[in-house]
Design a protein around this motif. Structure first.
Motif, PDB file in Angstrom:
ATOM      1  N   ILE A   1       4.885  16.780 -18.277  1.00 55.39           N
ATOM      2  CA  ILE A   1       5.848  17.555 -17.416  1.00 55.39           C
ATOM      3  C   ILE A   1       6.779  16.629 -16.722  1.00 55.39           C
ATOM      4  N   THR A   2       7.989  16.649 -16.871  1.00 56.58           N
ATOM      5  CA  THR A   2       9.144  15.980 -16.286  1.00 56.58           C
ATOM      6  C   THR A   2      10.218  16.404 -15.213  1.00 56.58           C
ATOM      7  N   ASP A   3       9.904  17.802 -14.942  1.00 56.73           N
ATOM      8  CA  ASP A   3      10.886  18.579 -13.960  1.00 56.73           C
ATOM      9  C   ASP A   3      10.292  18.159 -12.421  1.00 56.73           C
ATOM     10  N   ASP A   4       9.505  17.380 -12.139  1.00 59.63           N
ATOM     11  CA  ASP A   4       9.252  17.042 -10.776  1.00 59.63           C
ATOM     12  C   ASP A   4       8.933  15.374 -10.434  1.00 59.63           C
ATOM     13  N   SER A   5       8.573  15.056  -9.499  1.00 56.50           N
ATOM     14  CA  SER A   5       8.535  13.543  -9.213  1.00 56.50           C
ATOM     15  C   SER A   5       7.165  12.886  -9.608  1.00 56.50           C
TER      16      SER A   5
ATOM     17  N   GLU B   1       3.695   6.051 -11.105  1.00 56.09           N
ATOM     18  CA  GLU B   1       4.262   4.563 -11.220  1.00 56.09           C
ATOM     19  C   GLU B   1       4.139   3.582  -9.984  1.00 56.09           C
ATOM     20  N   LYS B   2       4.597   4.189  -8.899  1.00 54.66           N
ATOM     21  CA  LYS B   2       4.339   3.473  -7.747  1.00 54.66           C
ATOM     22  C   LYS B   2       2.706   3.297  -7.235  1.00 54.66           C
ATOM     23  N   MET B   3       2.172   4.124  -7.513  1.00 50.83           N
ATOM     24  CA  MET B   3       0.565   4.008  -7.465  1.00 50.83           C
ATOM     25  C   MET B   3       0.109   2.854  -8.174  1.00 50.83           C
ATOM     26  N   ILE B   4       0.586   2.817  -9.393  1.00 48.47           N
ATOM     27  CA  ILE B   4       0.180   1.637 -10.445  1.00 48.47           C
ATOM     28  C   ILE B   4       0.498   0.357  -9.928  1.00 48.47           C
ATOM     29  N   ALA B   5       1.826   0.350  -9.381  1.00 48.59           N
ATOM     30  CA  ALA B   5       2.525  -0.850  -9.091  1.00 48.59           C
ATOM     31  C   ALA B   5       1.820  -1.518  -7.623  1.00 48.59           C
ATOM     32  N   ALA B   6       1.174  -0.533  -6.780  1.00 49.09           N
ATOM     33  CA  ALA B   6       0.702  -0.876  -5.650  1.00 49.09           C
ATOM     34  C   ALA B   6      -0.643  -1.496  -5.595  1.00 49.09           C
ATOM     35  N   ASP B   7      -0.939  -2.338  -4.648  1.00 45.26           N
ATOM     36  CA  ASP B   7      -2.164  -2.911  -4.352  1.00 45.26           C
ATOM     37  C   ASP B   7      -3.432  -2.133  -3.598  1.00 45.26           C
ATOM     38  N   GLY B   8      -2.958  -1.189  -3.067  1.00 46.36           N
ATOM     39  CA  GLY B   8      -3.622  -0.292  -2.369  1.00 46.36           C
ATOM     40  C   GLY B   8      -3.104   1.005  -2.222  1.00 46.36           C
TER      41      GLY B   8
ATOM     42  N   VAL C   1       0.806  -1.305  -0.072  1.00 46.65           N
ATOM     43  CA  VAL C   1      -0.140   0.100   0.072  1.00 46.65           C
ATOM     44  C   VAL C   1       0.803   1.192   0.120  1.00 46.65           C
ATOM     45  N   VAL C   2       0.651   2.137  -0.847  1.00 49.14           N
ATOM     46  CA  VAL C   2       1.451   3.349  -1.004  1.00 49.14           C
ATOM     47  C   VAL C   2       0.366   4.452  -0.141  1.00 49.14           C
ATOM     48  N   GLY C   3       0.917   5.398   0.433  1.00 46.59           N
ATOM     49  CA  GLY C   3       0.217   6.227   1.068  1.00 46.59           C
ATOM     50  C   GLY C   3       0.800   7.933   0.438  1.00 46.59           C
ATOM     51  N   ILE C   4      -0.113   8.841  -0.138  1.00 38.78           N
ATOM     52  CA  ILE C   4       0.482   9.889  -0.516  1.00 38.78           C
ATOM     53  C   ILE C   4      -0.128  10.997   0.512  1.00 38.78           C
TER      54      ILE C   4
ATOM     55  N   THR D   1       4.345  -1.211   3.102  1.00 33.51           N
ATOM     56  CA  THR D   1       3.741   0.141   2.980  1.00 33.51           C
ATOM     57  C   THR D   1       4.906   0.978   2.671  1.00 33.51           C
ATOM     58  N   GLU D   2       4.307   2.113   1.973  1.00 37.68           N
ATOM     59  CA  GLU D   2       5.391   3.406   1.604  1.00 37.68           C
ATOM     60  C   GLU D   2       4.753   4.744   1.517  1.00 37.68           C
ATOM     61  N   MET D   3       5.453   5.427   2.305  1.00 38.16           N
ATOM     62  CA  MET D   3       4.666   6.787   2.402  1.00 38.16           C
ATOM     63  C   MET D   3       5.206   7.855   1.357  1.00 38.16           C
TER      64      MET D   3
END
Length: 196
Positions: free
Chosen positions: A63-67, A73-80, A3-6, A34-36
């Protein structure tokens, strides 16, 4: 499972981070990674409505000058996914609004990337505006065909100064229960081959 938390707060370790971490603690207890991700120092710019993502359909914003692309991609790879924000001017912060605006466009151009994922929103509020902010984040999750997780009450906790949310015992218990419910749903989905 992961699970990724934004964290959409301008404070990396403020009240919103504490809410997400409380949910994470329960997920971790049940064996879910998990990853914050904190948007506090990232300067994610807003969508420019250029339409390039609709033409390229490559899962990226031009737009590629930020993250932004890395985080998407982290959200797409996550399950939650957990989205969190404090309330600013009766809604979410400009940081997370810029993020979900851009994500909405890229995901609309590349349909189904978040389909069947488990999602939840958490809100830290001083007083008013919590429902508006909660709705903003949930509208994003719903429109991407995700399964939203609920708890014993709406996922909002009250406190102003950093750490004050921990004094809202009902709100913090709700965050723990949210983690339990999210873990249960993730396990159910992943035990069913149809969604794997």
């Amino acid at each position: 499972m992961k699970v990724v938390g934004i964290n959409g707060s301008p404070h990396k370790e403020g009240n919103t981070a504490r809410l997400i971490q409380t949910v994470f603690n329960e997920l971790n207890r049940q064996g879910i990674d998990t990853e914050m991700i904190s948007l506090s120092s990232q300067n994610i710019s807003g969508c420019t409505a250029c339409g390039a993502c609709m033409k390229q359909k490559n899962r990226h914003c031009v737009i590629t000058d930020d993250s932004f692309n890395v985080y998407l991609e982290k959200m797409i790879a996550a399950d939650g996914i957990i989205l969190g924000s404090p309330v600013y001017s009766a809604d979410v912060t400009s940081q997370i609004k810029a993020f979900i605006d851009r994500a909405s466009m890229v995901l609309a151009a590349n349909k189904g990337l978040l389909k069947y994922k488990v999602g939840a929103s958490v809100i830290a509020a001083r007083r008013g505006g919590a429902i508006s902010a909660f709705d903003t984040l949930n509208h994003f999750l719903h429109s991407k065909e995700m399964f939203l997780v609920g708890s014993t009450y709406w996922n909002m906790v009250y406190g102003n100064q950093i750490g004050e949310v921990e004094q809202d015992q009902e709100g913090m218990a709700n965050m723990k229960n949210l983690g339990e419910n999210m873990a249960w749903l993730l396990k159910k989905i992943h035990s069913n081959a149809e969604f794997s």
